[in-house]
Enzyme design. Structure first.
Site, PDB file in Angstrom:
ATOM      1  N   GLU A   1       3.280   1.845   0.530  1.00  0.00           N
ATOM      2  CA  GLU A   1       3.715   0.547   0.012  1.00  0.00           C
ATOM      3  C   GLU A   1       4.926   0.749  -0.900  1.00  0.00           C
ATOM      4  OE1 GLU A   1       0.320  -2.520   0.102  1.00  0.00           O
ATOM      5  OE2 GLU A   1       0.109  -1.431  -1.761  1.00  0.00           O
TER       6      GLU A   1
ATOM      7  N   GLU B   1       0.466  -1.434  -8.612  1.00  0.00           N
ATOM      8  CA  GLU B   1       0.202  -2.213  -9.840  1.00  0.00           C
ATOM      9  C   GLU B   1      -0.660  -1.414 -10.820  1.00  0.00           C
ATOM     10  OE1 GLU B   1      -1.065  -5.632  -7.627  1.00  0.00           O
ATOM     11  OE2 GLU B   1       0.989  -5.756  -6.882  1.00  0.00           O
TER      12      GLU B   1
ATOM     13  N   HIS C   1      -2.891   1.982  -6.401  1.00  0.00           N
ATOM     14  CA  HIS C   1      -1.993   0.885  -6.040  1.00  0.00           C
ATOM     15  C   HIS C   1      -0.827   0.851  -7.017  1.00  0.00           C
ATOM     16  CE1 HIS C   1      -0.431  -3.146  -5.442  1.00  0.00           C
ATOM     17  NE2 HIS C   1      -0.961  -3.082  -4.238  1.00  0.00           N
TER      18      HIS C   1
ATOM     19  N   SER D   1       4.864  -7.213   1.621  1.00  0.00           N
ATOM     20  CA  SER D   1       5.412  -8.435   2.235  1.00  0.00           C
ATOM     21  C   SER D   1       5.130  -8.533   3.743  1.00  0.00           C
ATOM     22  CB  SER D   1       6.917  -8.562   1.950  1.00  0.00           C
ATOM     23  OG  SER D   1       7.124  -8.726   0.557  1.00  0.00           O
TER      24      SER D   1
ATOM     25  N   GLY E   1       5.254  -8.155  -2.675  1.00  0.00           N
ATOM     26  CA  GLY E   1       5.376  -9.516  -3.207  1.00  0.00           C
ATOM     27  C   GLY E   1       6.801 -10.021  -3.297  1.00  0.00           C
TER      28      GLY E   1
ATOM     29  N   ASN F   1      -5.795  -7.120   0.531  1.00  0.00           N
ATOM     30  CA  ASN F   1      -5.955  -6.793  -0.892  1.00  0.00           C
ATOM     31  C   ASN F   1      -5.767  -8.109  -1.648  1.00  0.00           C
ATOM     32  OD1 ASN F   1      -5.815  -6.000  -3.525  1.00  0.00           O
ATOM     33  ND2 ASN F   1      -3.885  -4.868  -3.328  1.00  0.00           N
ATOM     34  N   TRP F   2      -6.865  -8.644  -2.130  1.00  0.00           N
ATOM     35  CA  TRP F   2      -6.791  -9.961  -2.786  1.00  0.00           C
ATOM     36  C   TRP F   2      -6.268  -9.904  -4.205  1.00  0.00           C
ATOM     37  CZ3 TRP F   2     -12.192 -12.305  -1.082  1.00  0.00           C
ATOM     38  CH2 TRP F   2     -12.114 -12.614   0.285  1.00  0.00           C
ATOM     39  N   LYS F   3      -6.097  -8.707  -4.761  1.00  0.00           N
ATOM     40  CA  LYS F   3      -5.622  -8.576  -6.142  1.00  0.00           C
ATOM     41  C   LYS F   3      -6.477  -9.452  -7.057  1.00  0.00           C
ATOM     42  CE  LYS F   3      -1.188  -7.259  -4.297  1.00  0.00           C
ATOM     43  NZ  LYS F   3       0.240  -7.110  -4.452  1.00  0.00           N
TER      44      LYS F   3
ATOM     45  N   GLY G   1      -1.295  -8.223   0.923  1.00  0.00           N
ATOM     46  CA  GLY G   1      -1.655  -8.964  -0.285  1.00  0.00           C
ATOM     47  C   GLY G   1      -1.671 -10.455  -0.017  1.00  0.00           C
ATOM     48  N   GLY G   2      -0.600 -11.138  -0.399  1.00  0.00           N
ATOM     49  CA  GLY G   2      -0.551 -12.607  -0.365  1.00  0.00           C
ATOM     50  C   GLY G   2      -0.996 -13.231   0.947  1.00  0.00           C
TER      51      GLY G   2
HETATM   52  P1  13P Z   1       2.081  -8.442  -0.582  1.00  0.00           P
HETATM   53  O1  13P Z   1       1.564  -8.423   0.841  1.00  0.00           O
HETATM   54  O2  13P Z   1       1.710  -9.706  -1.308  1.00  0.00           O
HETATM   55  O3  13P Z   1       3.526  -8.100  -0.654  1.00  0.00           O
HETATM   56  O4  13P Z   1       1.295  -7.289  -1.365  1.00  0.00           O
HETATM   57  C1  13P Z   1       1.258  -6.021  -0.808  1.00  0.00           C
HETATM   58  C2  13P Z   1       0.265  -5.221  -1.542  1.00  0.00           C
HETATM   59  O5  13P Z   1       0.461  -4.866  -2.701  1.00  0.00           O
HETATM   60  C3  13P Z   1      -0.985  -4.892  -0.863  1.00  0.00           C
HETATM   61  O6  13P Z   1      -1.703  -3.943  -1.559  1.00  0.00           O
END
Ligand code: 13P
Length: 256
Positions: A168, A98, A96, A214, A174, A10-12, A235-236
């Site tokens: 999640e 967010e 999600h 994470s 994050g 997930n590149w956000k 994500g990251g």
């Molecule tokens: P991180 O892997 O950066 O913690 O993000 C998780 C996430 O929100 C994936 O959708």
């Protein structure tokens, strides 16, 4: 039936079109190929989807991070599920944390979005998870149950069977903090149980339930060794192509 492991990035709100294409080139030309024993997708920003469609390796499917539930109309700034299907998107992340917490999306909106994604012929990745306060109050299972039942409410058991849920925990996203693999396995097992009670055992045994929050190349194996955890939403650590390949190799290794 064994469920194949699924690695989804997930590149956000990261990557221009050029940066997205550079990622696609790097994983296509990687000296270490992506193992074929698992499935892949990347959820890119809307702006990069069209270009990525023909640039990603065939086994990395195109994902989106959100979709609006109406097909078209006067909804300035929104993108419909139908538009995403049209550019080749296969998976759409819905609900999600967010979206729920920064943009205040309700369970009702998320349910409509899940339905719209399925109606458009794509697969939803429904995100569920508790925040820190809910965890401290011991409400993790009840929050996940409510979000799961509400999100899947409009789907038939057959549609649920091919859907994806991502557990999640909000506090793990994050933050560098994660539940232990055993802890995540316990929550995911109970989410699967809820799916079974509501949609039957075929749906519950087929739906893939991922862990996210994470996840890094160094900790992914512990999660992937759990019987109920079918992959990860990252994500990251999914932004860098070498890291994505490392996640893939670790997932495939743990799945053996
Ligand atoms: P991180 O892997 O950066 O913690 O993000 C998780 C996430 O929100 C994936 O959708």
């Amino acid at each position: 039936m064994a469920r194949r492991k699924f690695l989804m990035g997930n590149w956000k709100m990261y990557k221009t079109v050029g940066e997205a294409l550079a990622f696609a080139t790097a994983i296509s030309e990687s000296k270490t190929p992506l193992p074929e024993s698992i499935d892949y997708a990347v959820a890119a920003p809307f702006t990069a989807l069209y270009a990525l469609r023909s640039a990603l390796p065939e086994n990395v499917l195109l994902g989106a991070q959100n979709a609006y539930f109406e097909q078209e109309g006067a909804f300035t700034g929104e993108v419909s599920a139908r538009m995403l299907a049209d550019v080749g998107v296969k998976y759409v992340i819905v609900g999600h944390s967010e979206r729920r917490h920064v943009f205040d999306e309700s369970d009702e909106w998320i349910r409509k979005k899940v339905h719209a994604v399925v109606q458009a012929g794509m697969l939803p990745v429904l995100c569920v998870g508790e925040d820190l306060r809910q965890r401290e109050l011991n409400h993790t299972l009840r929050v996940c149950e409510r979000q799961t039942l509400s999100g899947l409410a409009e789907l038939t058991p057959e549609q649920v069977a091919s859907s994806v849920i991502a557990y999640e925990p909000v506090w793990a996203i994050g933050s560098g903090q994660t539940p232990s693999p055993d802890d995540a396995e316990g929550v995911i097992r109970s989410i699967r149980h809820v799916v079974e009670q509501e949609k039957g055992s075929v749906a519950a045994n087929s739906i893939r339930i991922l862990y996210g929050g994470s996840v890094k190349p160094g900790n992914i194996a512990g999660f992937m060794q759990q019987v109920n955890i079918d992959g990860s939403l990252v994500g990251g650590a999914s932004l860098d192509p070498a890291s994505f390949v490392d996640l893939a190799v670790a997932t495939a290794g743990a799945a053996q």
